[in-house]
Design a protein around this motif. Structure first.
Motif, PDB file in Angstrom:
ATOM      1  N   ARG A  39       0.824  -1.223   0.000  1.00 22.49           N
ATOM      2  CA  ARG A  39       0.000   0.000   0.000  1.00 22.49           C
ATOM      3  C   ARG A  39       0.851   1.264   0.000  1.00 22.49           C
ATOM      4  O   ARG A  39       0.375   2.338  -0.364  1.00 22.49           O
ATOM      5  CB  ARG A  39      -0.913   0.029   1.244  1.00 22.49           C
ATOM      6  CG  ARG A  39      -2.251  -0.674   1.056  1.00 22.49           C
ATOM      7  CD  ARG A  39      -3.167  -0.436   2.252  1.00 22.49           C
ATOM      8  NE  ARG A  39      -3.350   0.973   2.512  1.00 22.49           N
ATOM      9  CZ  ARG A  39      -4.194   1.773   1.860  1.00 22.49           C
ATOM     10  NH1 ARG A  39      -4.939   1.284   0.875  1.00 22.49           N
ATOM     11  NH2 ARG A  39      -4.304   3.047   2.180  1.00 22.49           N
ATOM     12  N   GLN A  43       1.091   3.019  -6.945  1.00 21.26           N
ATOM     13  CA  GLN A  43      -0.076   2.319  -7.473  1.00 21.26           C
ATOM     14  C   GLN A  43      -0.411   1.141  -6.566  1.00 21.26           C
ATOM     15  O   GLN A  43       0.441   0.309  -6.287  1.00 21.26           O
ATOM     16  CB  GLN A  43       0.204   1.811  -8.900  1.00 21.26           C
ATOM     17  CG  GLN A  43       0.538   2.915  -9.904  1.00 21.26           C
ATOM     18  CD  GLN A  43      -0.621   3.842 -10.161  1.00 21.26           C
ATOM     19  OE1 GLN A  43      -1.780   3.421 -10.123  1.00 21.26           O
ATOM     20  NE2 GLN A  43      -0.329   5.111 -10.431  1.00 21.26           N
ATOM     21  N   SER A  52      -8.352   1.825   1.568  1.00 28.31           N
ATOM     22  CA  SER A  52      -7.909   2.991   2.341  1.00 28.31           C
ATOM     23  C   SER A  52      -8.821   3.199   3.542  1.00 28.31           C
ATOM     24  O   SER A  52      -8.358   3.559   4.634  1.00 28.31           O
ATOM     25  CB  SER A  52      -7.916   4.248   1.464  1.00 28.31           C
ATOM     26  OG  SER A  52      -6.868   4.208   0.537  1.00 28.31           O
ATOM     27  N   LYS A 173      -0.854   7.424   3.897  1.00 26.73           N
ATOM     28  CA  LYS A 173      -1.124   7.052   2.496  1.00 26.73           C
ATOM     29  C   LYS A 173      -2.376   7.774   1.998  1.00 26.73           C
ATOM     30  O   LYS A 173      -2.417   8.266   0.862  1.00 26.73           O
ATOM     31  CB  LYS A 173      -1.285   5.535   2.384  1.00 26.73           C
ATOM     32  CG  LYS A 173      -1.733   5.035   1.012  1.00 26.73           C
ATOM     33  CD  LYS A 173      -0.735   5.384  -0.078  1.00 26.73           C
ATOM     34  CE  LYS A 173      -1.186   4.797  -1.419  1.00 26.73           C
ATOM     35  NZ  LYS A 173      -0.359   5.295  -2.539  1.00 26.73           N
ATOM     36  N   SER A 176      -1.513  11.305   1.289  1.00 31.01           N
ATOM     37  CA  SER A 176      -0.793  11.360   0.010  1.00 31.01           C
ATOM     38  C   SER A 176      -1.765  11.250  -1.168  1.00 31.01           C
ATOM     39  O   SER A 176      -1.656  11.986  -2.153  1.00 31.01           O
ATOM     40  CB  SER A 176       0.242  10.229  -0.048  1.00 31.01           C
ATOM     41  OG  SER A 176       0.847  10.165  -1.314  1.00 31.01           O
ATOM     42  N   ASP A 177      -2.745  10.341  -1.045  1.00 29.50           N
ATOM     43  CA  ASP A 177      -3.756  10.178  -2.103  1.00 29.50           C
ATOM     44  C   ASP A 177      -4.601  11.447  -2.240  1.00 29.50           C
ATOM     45  O   ASP A 177      -4.931  11.878  -3.350  1.00 29.50           O
ATOM     46  CB  ASP A 177      -4.666   8.983  -1.795  1.00 29.50           C
ATOM     47  CG  ASP A 177      -3.942   7.651  -1.928  1.00 29.50           C
ATOM     48  OD1 ASP A 177      -2.859   7.621  -2.546  1.00 29.50           O
ATOM     49  OD2 ASP A 177      -4.449   6.648  -1.394  1.00 29.50           O
ATOM     50  N   HIS A 180      -2.649  13.993  -4.093  1.00 29.68           N
ATOM     51  CA  HIS A 180      -2.596  13.640  -5.519  1.00 29.68           C
ATOM     52  C   HIS A 180      -3.925  13.961  -6.202  1.00 29.68           C
ATOM     53  O   HIS A 180      -3.951  14.517  -7.316  1.00 29.68           O
ATOM     54  CB  HIS A 180      -2.264  12.154  -5.655  1.00 29.68           C
ATOM     55  CG  HIS A 180      -2.144  11.672  -7.063  1.00 29.68           C
ATOM     56  ND1 HIS A 180      -1.175  12.139  -7.934  1.00 29.68           N
ATOM     57  CD2 HIS A 180      -2.886  10.773  -7.774  1.00 29.68           C
ATOM     58  CE1 HIS A 180      -1.326  11.544  -9.117  1.00 29.68           C
ATOM     59  NE2 HIS A 180      -2.349  10.721  -9.039  1.00 29.68           N
ATOM     60  N   ASP A 225     -14.471  12.558  -4.744  1.00 27.60           N
ATOM     61  CA  ASP A 225     -13.399  11.873  -4.003  1.00 27.60           C
ATOM     62  C   ASP A 225     -12.763  12.814  -2.984  1.00 27.60           C
ATOM     63  O   ASP A 225     -12.522  12.440  -1.834  1.00 27.60           O
ATOM     64  CB  ASP A 225     -12.317  11.371  -4.971  1.00 27.60           C
ATOM     65  CG  ASP A 225     -12.769  10.163  -5.785  1.00 27.60           C
ATOM     66  OD1 ASP A 225     -13.830   9.602  -5.446  1.00 27.60           O
ATOM     67  OD2 ASP A 225     -12.067   9.792  -6.736  1.00 27.60           O
ATOM     68  N   TYR A 229     -12.391  12.450   1.342  1.00 24.66           N
ATOM     69  CA  TYR A 229     -11.154  12.533   2.136  1.00 24.66           C
ATOM     70  C   TYR A 229     -11.250  13.674   3.150  1.00 24.66           C
ATOM     71  O   TYR A 229     -10.844  13.535   4.303  1.00 24.66           O
ATOM     72  CB  TYR A 229      -9.950  12.750   1.217  1.00 24.66           C
ATOM     73  CG  TYR A 229      -9.457  11.493   0.548  1.00 24.66           C
ATOM     74  CD1 TYR A 229      -8.448  10.724   1.128  1.00 24.66           C
ATOM     75  CD2 TYR A 229      -9.979  11.065  -0.670  1.00 24.66           C
ATOM     76  CE1 TYR A 229      -7.977   9.570   0.511  1.00 24.66           C
ATOM     77  CE2 TYR A 229      -9.527   9.911  -1.293  1.00 24.66           C
ATOM     78  CZ  TYR A 229      -8.523   9.162  -0.701  1.00 24.66           C
ATOM     79  OH  TYR A 229      -8.067   8.024  -1.304  1.00 24.66           O
TER      80      TYR A 229
END
Length: 720
Positions: A39, A43, A52, A173, A176-177, A180, A225, A229
């Motif tokens: 993870r 990718q 997640s 993570k 970070s996503d 992005h 999305d 988050y």
């Protein structure tokens, strides 16, 4: 979500308190970590990894399990044994990137620990039993036994390291996503806006309509999305506060490995520190960057330990190998500047913290230099983003008297060291960024002219118009970014040259500085300046009036500090951009745009000195006549004054020329072998020959002049 987290924590806590189930719970958590190690990659295969959502939930639960020792971290941190990283039988940390050790070095160190244990236990079972008893006392000095037994680590120790891994694969993570997704969304929104602008300007082809529809759907999905988050992570202040507390403990524990909060750091990085996983500290910085940008997320949270940690390690390549991790530390500090954070408490961090006052400016200047070479294929462009953050921070610190004094002291102590390197890269960047921006402005004007000719523009095929518009918007963004950085760099040259002019006047620097200023003057006051007129210069951060004032100010500041009168000669020596009439033209513009009268007056006085120096240089050149090739510098083709031999290529070169080269590149320019200033060998014999040549030419010229005076009317005898 918090109701779910609390319920899950209660279930796990009951199972952990039961001695019959505790081991199974720890094995389960370890198995979840091991099975989902991938993870951490860019990718993630959703069929091979947990979601997640699952890992963010587990992150929240693990942080709740840590709360008892997070509330008493000062007394509990000694129970966290670094040997768990290498000697536990649940989680394999060895394959993770270490903070400052290669995988081979980590393996070698673990092997040496085990060998040392084998030697210690050679006396038999009795010795081993004694060691086990000592281990149970909690002393790290006997923890080598654990590598053989792979047990006896406390629950606090296990929970701490498991939480660090879970957060890396879960919360961090997800952050970070989120970052992005936000970047993707911004990029697609820009593309959508550009395409709509093209449609409004008459470029409505069927393909363009398809692109707009496609982009609208992508933007809608990414927006949803992003909201998810934000709802689960960014708006949960308690979650972020718990994570910050955990990483504060991580920082305190890490600093203990190097002897605590004190500077300077030990010259040798301890193995136990160099082998810890890099993500432990990287995640801490990522969380600080995120929370620093969320209003009130850091309110009432004590940041002193984080600040001390950042100052200690930001400038140290021997402790933290990854330059991008050290760059994140600057990003954190950048977010904490009072004008950006919105918190009055951050001002006291910068202005009343002793480590900060003693080391912050020094380490920022060092990182500014170090970041030139990151080892990444994108290093050339990365350095501008990183230096932008450093420049903003330095500009703020310059206005704090205690930091400005420290800056002046560093410039004096490191005049031939890191400060000279800093100035060199600052000048390099200024030239590149301004040159790149001005060239792109000319290209933007060309496309603007094409669009202004509406008849010809409408005749072009729609796809060709769309492509030209895409290029136009792309170049707009490049110019805006480059000009912003160029303005910062020139601004820094202006305020530092006023109070610290000496480094600008060093033999290896003065000609470089003069050439840069002459080049900028040519662009801003030369014949081609009118070609740089654009419709909306402010949109591109292009401020030619401000730039010209700053350039004139830098000229004057350096001239004021020029006690040995070397600056005028350096200005006139620049054969590429120096023109005497350029200074008069610049002065006229400065009067028209409201420049400082005193600056303009001193600027023109300097112009007069440069003109006189140019005349003297021509006379000196005439006196010397044809100079033997062996006396000429092989790069500049000028008469050498201080020739030195390069030890590898054996080439003789003028010292200021090679030092100027070494400021940017530590190699011999003739064979690329490693080269530093202390390796240069003075060519004393050649220097004496050059000095004798100059004396003989001057003597010959003087004799010839005297004979010319005496020949016409024989008055030489009368004078005698």
């Amino acid at each position: 979500m918090n109701g779910l987290y609390d319920g899950l924590k209660d279930v796990l806590l009951i199972l952990l308190k039961n001695l019959d189930t505790r081991e199974k719970v720890l094995e389960y958590i370890a198995e979840v970590i091991n099975k989902n190690a991938s993870r951490s990659g860019m990718q993630v295969d959703p069929l091979k990894c947990a979601s997640s959502g699952m890992f963010v939930n587990l992150s929240a639960v693990m942080l709740r399990l840590c709360e008892p020792f997070l509330d008493n971290m000062e007394s509990k941190k000694d129970k966290i044994d670094v040997n768990y990283l290498f000697c536990n039988n649940r989680i394999d940390f060895k394959d993770l990137t270490a903070i400052n050790a290669s995988s081979d070095e980590v393996s070698s160190w673990i092997e040496s620990i085990k060998n040392e244990h084998d030697q210690n236990s050679a006396s038999g079972e009795a010795r081993l039993m004694e060691s086990q008893e000592a281990t149970s006392s909690g002393k790290n000095s006997t923890s080598l036994v654990r590598c053989a037994k792979k047990e006896n680590f406390s629950f606090i120790c296990e929970c701490f390291f498991m939480t660090a891994r879970v957060l890396n694969l879960g919360l961090m993570k997800a952050i970070s996503d989120f970052k992005h997704i936000s970047q993707q969304l911004a990029r697609f929104e820009d593309d959508l806006e550009s395409n709509r602008a093209m449609r409004d300007q008459g470029g409505g082809s069927p393909q363009l309509e398809q692109d707009i529809n496609r982009l609208e759907k992508i933007v809608e999905i990414l927006t949803q999305d992003k909201f998810c988050y934000e709802a689960q992570i960014l708006r949960d202040g308690a979650f972020l506060q718990r994570a910050l507390s955990f990483y504060r403990l991580m920082i305190l524990w890490s600093v203990d490995l190097v002897g605590g909060f004190k500077m300077p750091l030990p010259s040798q990085c301890p193995k136990k520190f160099s082998c810890i996983p890099e993500h432990f500290l990287d995640d801490a910085m990522d969380l600080l960057v995120l929370t620093s940008r969320i209003p009130k997320a850091l309110e009432s949270f004590v940041l002193d330990d984080f600040l001390s940690f950042i100052i200690m390690f930001m400038g140290s390549t021997s402790y933290i190998k990854n330059p991008y991790l050290r760059a994140k530390m600057v990003e954190v500090l950048n977010c904490w500047m009072p004008q950006r954070s919105g918190l009055s408490s951050t001002a006291s961090l910068f202005e009343g913290h002793q480590l900060c006052l003693d080391y912050l400016v020094r380490n920022l200047l060092k990182l500014y230099v170090d970041i030139e070479f990151t080892g990444s294929h994108t290093q050339f462009f990365d350095k501008f983003n990183i230096r932008h953050n450093i420049a903003e921070l330095l500009e703020y610190l310059w206005d704090v008297p205690s930091h400005r004094n420290a800056w002046r002291q560093i410039a004096k102590e490191e005049e031939k060291g890191v400060y000279l390197n800093f100035l060199n890269f600052l000048i390099n960047d200024s030239i590149y960024l301004l040159d790149e921006s001005l060239n792109k402005i000319l290209e933007l004007k060309e496309i603007e002219a094409e669009m202004a000719n509406t008849v010809e523009w409408e005749r072009r095929p729609p796809q060709e118009r769309e492509e030209r518009l895409r290029v136009f918007h792309q170049w707009e963004n490049i110019v805006r970014f480059d000009m912003k950085l160029a303005n910062e760099d020139v601004g820094m040259l202006a305020f530092t040259s006023e109070q610290i002019p000496a480094p600008f006047l060093l033999p290896e620097m003065v000609e470089r500085v003069a050439s840069m200023l002459n080049y900028f003057l040519l662009q801003l006051a030369g014949p081609q300046r009118k070609s740089l007129t654009v419709k909306d210069p402010e949109k591109y951060e292009f401020k030619p009036k401000q730039l010209l004032k700053q350039i004139a100010t830098i000229y004057v500041h350096i001239s004021r500090g020029d006690k040995e009168a070397v600056f005028p000669a350096a200005i006139s020596k620049d054969g590429r951009a120096y023109k005497d009439q350029l200074f008069a033209s610049a002065a006229n513009i400065l009067w028209r745009i409201g420049g400082d009268p005193q600056i303009i007056k001193e600027f023109m006085q300097l112009a007069g000195k440069a003109k006189a120096a140019a005349s003297e240089a021509m006379d000196a050149e005439a006196i010397l006549g044809d100079i033997p090739d062996e006396f000429l510098d092989p790069i500049q083709y000028t008469l050498m004054k201080d020739p030195v031999i390069l030890p590898s290529s054996k080439v003789t070169i003028d010292r200021p020329v090679i030092i100027r080269h070494l400021l940017s590149d530590s190699t011999d320019p003739f064979n690329r072998s490693h080269l530093t200033q202390d390796m240069l060998v003075p060519n004393t014999e050649l220097k004496l020959q050059i000095e004798e040549f100059v004396r003989s030419q001057q003597s010959r010229k003087r004799t010839a002049a005297e004979s010319e005076i005496g020949e016409p009317d024989g008055t030489a005898d009368m004078v005698e």
